[in-house]
Design an enzyme around this catalytic site. Structure first.
Site, short mmCIF file in Angstrom:
data_model
loop_
_atom_site.label_atom_id
_atom_site.label_comp_id
_atom_site.label_asym_id
_atom_site.label_seq_id
_atom_site.Cartn_x
_atom_site.Cartn_y
_atom_site.Cartn_z
N PRO A 291 -3.64 7.89 -19.61
CA PRO A 291 -4.17 6.61 -19.11
C PRO A 291 -3.15 5.48 -19.25
O PRO A 291 -2.43 5.41 -20.24
CB PRO A 291 -5.37 6.36 -20.03
CG PRO A 291 -5.02 7.06 -21.30
CD PRO A 291 -4.20 8.26 -20.92
N GLY A 292 -3.10 4.64 -18.25
CA GLY A 292 -2.23 3.47 -18.31
C GLY A 292 -3.09 2.22 -18.14
O GLY A 292 -3.34 1.46 -19.07
N ARG A 293 -3.60 2.07 -16.90
CA ARG A 293 -4.37 0.87 -16.55
C ARG A 293 -5.52 0.60 -17.51
O ARG A 293 -5.75 -0.53 -17.93
CB ARG A 293 -4.92 1.06 -15.13
CG ARG A 293 -5.49 -0.19 -14.50
CD ARG A 293 -6.21 0.13 -13.18
NE ARG A 293 -5.44 0.95 -12.29
CZ ARG A 293 -4.70 0.50 -11.27
NH1 ARG A 293 -4.64 -0.79 -11.02
NH2 ARG A 293 -4.05 1.34 -10.49
N ARG A 330 0.22 -7.46 -6.81
CA ARG A 330 -0.85 -6.56 -6.38
C ARG A 330 -1.70 -7.11 -5.24
O ARG A 330 -2.22 -6.34 -4.44
CB ARG A 330 -1.72 -6.15 -7.58
CG ARG A 330 -0.90 -5.36 -8.63
CD ARG A 330 -1.76 -4.75 -9.72
NE ARG A 330 -2.56 -3.64 -9.24
CZ ARG A 330 -3.81 -3.70 -8.86
NH1 ARG A 330 -4.46 -4.85 -8.92
NH2 ARG A 330 -4.44 -2.64 -8.42
N TYR A 334 -1.51 -4.59 -2.31
CA TYR A 334 -2.70 -3.74 -2.17
C TYR A 334 -3.93 -4.50 -1.71
O TYR A 334 -5.01 -3.91 -1.64
CB TYR A 334 -3.07 -3.09 -3.51
CG TYR A 334 -1.95 -2.43 -4.27
CD1 TYR A 334 -1.22 -1.38 -3.71
CD2 TYR A 334 -1.64 -2.84 -5.56
CE1 TYR A 334 -0.21 -0.76 -4.44
CE2 TYR A 334 -0.62 -2.22 -6.29
CZ TYR A 334 0.09 -1.19 -5.71
OH TYR A 334 1.08 -0.58 -6.43
N CYS A 361 8.57 -17.84 -1.39
CA CYS A 361 8.82 -18.19 0.00
C CYS A 361 8.34 -17.08 0.91
O CYS A 361 9.14 -16.32 1.46
CB CYS A 361 10.32 -18.43 0.16
SG CYS A 361 10.66 -19.34 1.63
N GLU A 362 7.03 -16.95 1.00
CA GLU A 362 6.45 -15.86 1.78
C GLU A 362 4.96 -16.16 1.99
O GLU A 362 4.25 -16.39 1.00
CB GLU A 362 6.63 -14.56 0.98
CG GLU A 362 6.07 -13.35 1.65
CD GLU A 362 7.03 -12.17 1.60
OE1 GLU A 362 8.24 -12.35 1.33
OE2 GLU A 362 6.55 -11.06 1.84
N TYR A 390 0.42 -3.06 -14.51
CA TYR A 390 1.16 -3.14 -13.24
C TYR A 390 1.37 -4.59 -12.78
O TYR A 390 1.34 -4.87 -11.59
CB TYR A 390 0.47 -2.30 -12.15
CG TYR A 390 0.21 -0.88 -12.58
CD1 TYR A 390 1.26 0.01 -12.73
CD2 TYR A 390 -1.08 -0.42 -12.86
CE1 TYR A 390 1.04 1.32 -13.16
CE2 TYR A 390 -1.32 0.89 -13.29
CZ TYR A 390 -0.25 1.75 -13.43
OH TYR A 390 -0.47 3.04 -13.85
#
Ligand code: LLP
Length: 445
Positions: A291-293, A330, A334, A361-362, A390
């Site tokens: 597990p990470g998240r 994210r 996503y 700048c996007e 993440y």
């Protein structure tokens, strides 16, 4: 509102995490600032570790470093008795810097370079997760050349499509990761490994995706993997002794999110493995999860200072903060959704719909579209929740913004675990070729 871990609203109406007032944290460390609730991280480690060892004693929890890794995090993991899933030379180096045992590292990645493999062999990394036949050949050659034997898992594509964002589906057949079962690649790799003297095949691995709420795909994957272990035994006589089922459960980004619980997840996969082992008359393999998240995700909060506010009459109100896609990719990548609160007046009622923009700048650099918040003003402290996984690990220097610092808050104490990058850090590796050595101000004359 999504108040997780040790979060509470204190007497001043400020958001408090780990016993630390976030307004004071922002004053001390500046913004943007990643705040990690150490108590919650430790609780999550223990929940995985204790639940898994109770249900299935021959097991190991390996934290997935890609979610968030720093040297202090490695120390915490060692204290909590977790192993570590690493995916690059840089992650291995980070862990070694913190004296994390190489033997407890499981080394993933679909294109480990020869240099990375040599370093990992020299360090004594515990398991190599081999992703392709090409990598098996390379690893066998490098291990033999160094007079070593590499203990490996094969990454298998169990062919399960988990319902999550397309870019984080990794278990399906058309994926850059792993060896297919359906096309015979996995079995061919196993047979090959058994012939290689510098390779010791210890186990199998699969990872079907991330942020999966439905637990059923994990069960299907466990079944497919146990069937494959039985098939290997039947066809080659070789008994696979370890099974690594990849990442953990999803987390709550919104209070309406309902991921499966860690206990239900572990209950389901351990029961499935036991049932399948009995059905195939196999001994129980050592079982691993990575597990990470779900260890760090809800434990992270990012603090920003609100700056420019712009009304586009009849269309939208934008409030820009002093960070953005450089510290949280994210939303742009996503379409992820977040909750936030105004940390300096956390009890103020929501009054307006506002969209939180970053300062990169996007146009796609948005953190949150259309959230209900109190009327924001320049100088407010905005806390974006569930930003522990993440976020720091996927941060960048886009537009040459220095990366924010990370603090661990724990029982009233705040410790800097990653310092804020400086402008000097940004140019540290820049070089001016000799033929451009003429000082710029002279050129301008
Ligand atoms: N093991 C392997 C081999 C993995 O590839 C991953 C995640 C994990 C474990 C941990 O999975 P978790 O427990 O965190 O679900 N950047 C994306 C997530 C990418 C996940 C990649 N692999 C995001 O921000 O949603």
């Amino acid at each position: 509102m999504l108040l997780t871990g040790t979060m509470r609203i204190n007497e001043q109406g400020h958001l408090e995490i780990g016993g630390c007032d976030t307004v004071a944290l922002a004053q001390e460390f500046g913004t943007p600032l990643y705040v990690m609730d150490e108590e919650l991280i430790r609780r999550n480690c223990r929940l995985y570790r204790d639940t898994l060892s109770r249900l299935y004693p021959h097991s190991q929890v390996a934290y997935a470093g890609k979610a968030f890794l720093t040297t202090a995090m490695c120390r915490l993991l060692a204290e909590e008795g977790l192993a570590l899933d690493v995916v690059s030379g840089g992650e291995i180096f980070t862990a070694l810097q913190a004296d994390f045992s190489a033997a407890k590292m499981i080394y993933h990645g679909n294109n480990k370079t020869p240099a990375e493999i040599k370093e990992a062999l020299a360090a004594g990394v515990g398991r190599f997760v081999v992703d392709s036949i090409s990598e098996l050949e390379l690893l066998a050659e490098l291990a033999a050349a160094g007079g070593r034997q590499a203990d490996i898992y094969f990454r298998i594509k169990p062919g399960i499509e988990a319902h999550t964002h397309h870019y984080i589906q990794t278990g399906q057949l058309d994926s850059k990761f792993g060896l297919g079962l359906a096309d015979g690649q996995a079995l061919a790799a196993v047979k090959m490994a058994l012939q290689l003297e510098s390779i010791s095949l210890k186990g199998l691995h699969c990872h079907i995706g991330s942020q999966i709420f439905d637990l059923k795909p994990f069960q299907l994957a466990a079944q497919v993997m146990m069937d494959f272990i039985a098939q290997i035994k039947a066809e080659t006589g070789y008994l696979i002794q370890e099974l690594d089922l990849g990442g953990g459960v999803g987390i709550r980004y919104l209070h309406t999110d309902t991921p499966g619980t860690v206990s239900d997840f572990l209950e389901l996969i351990t029961t499935t493995v036991k049932t399948k082992a009995a059905a195939h008359n196999l001994p129980l393999p050592k079982l691993l999860v990575e597990p990470g998240r779900s260890i760090v995700g809800e434990a992270g909060t990012t603090l920003y200072t609100v700056g420019a506010i712009k009304d586009i009459p009849g269309i939208r109100r934008y409030a820009a903060v002093d960070g953005g896609m450089m510290d949280n990719l994210r939303t742009a990548l996503y379409g992820a959704k977040y909750e936030a609160l105004v940390a300096n007046r956390a009890l103020a009622p929501a009054e307006e719909t506002v969209s939180i923009a970053g300062k990169a700048c996007e146009s796609g650099d948005m953190l949150i579209w259309d959230i209900q918040l109190p009327k924001l003003a320049r100088g407010d402290l905005l806390a974006v929740l569930s930003t522990g996984a993440y976020h720091y690990s996927m941060s960048s220097n886009y537009n040459r913004y220095p990366r924010p610092p990370v603090v661990f808050v724990y029982r009233g104490q705040a410790d800097l675990v990653v310092a804020r990058e400086s402008y000097a850090d940004l140019v540290r590796n820049d070089l001016i070729p000799a033929r451009m050595q003429q000082a710029a101000h002279k050129l301008a004359e």
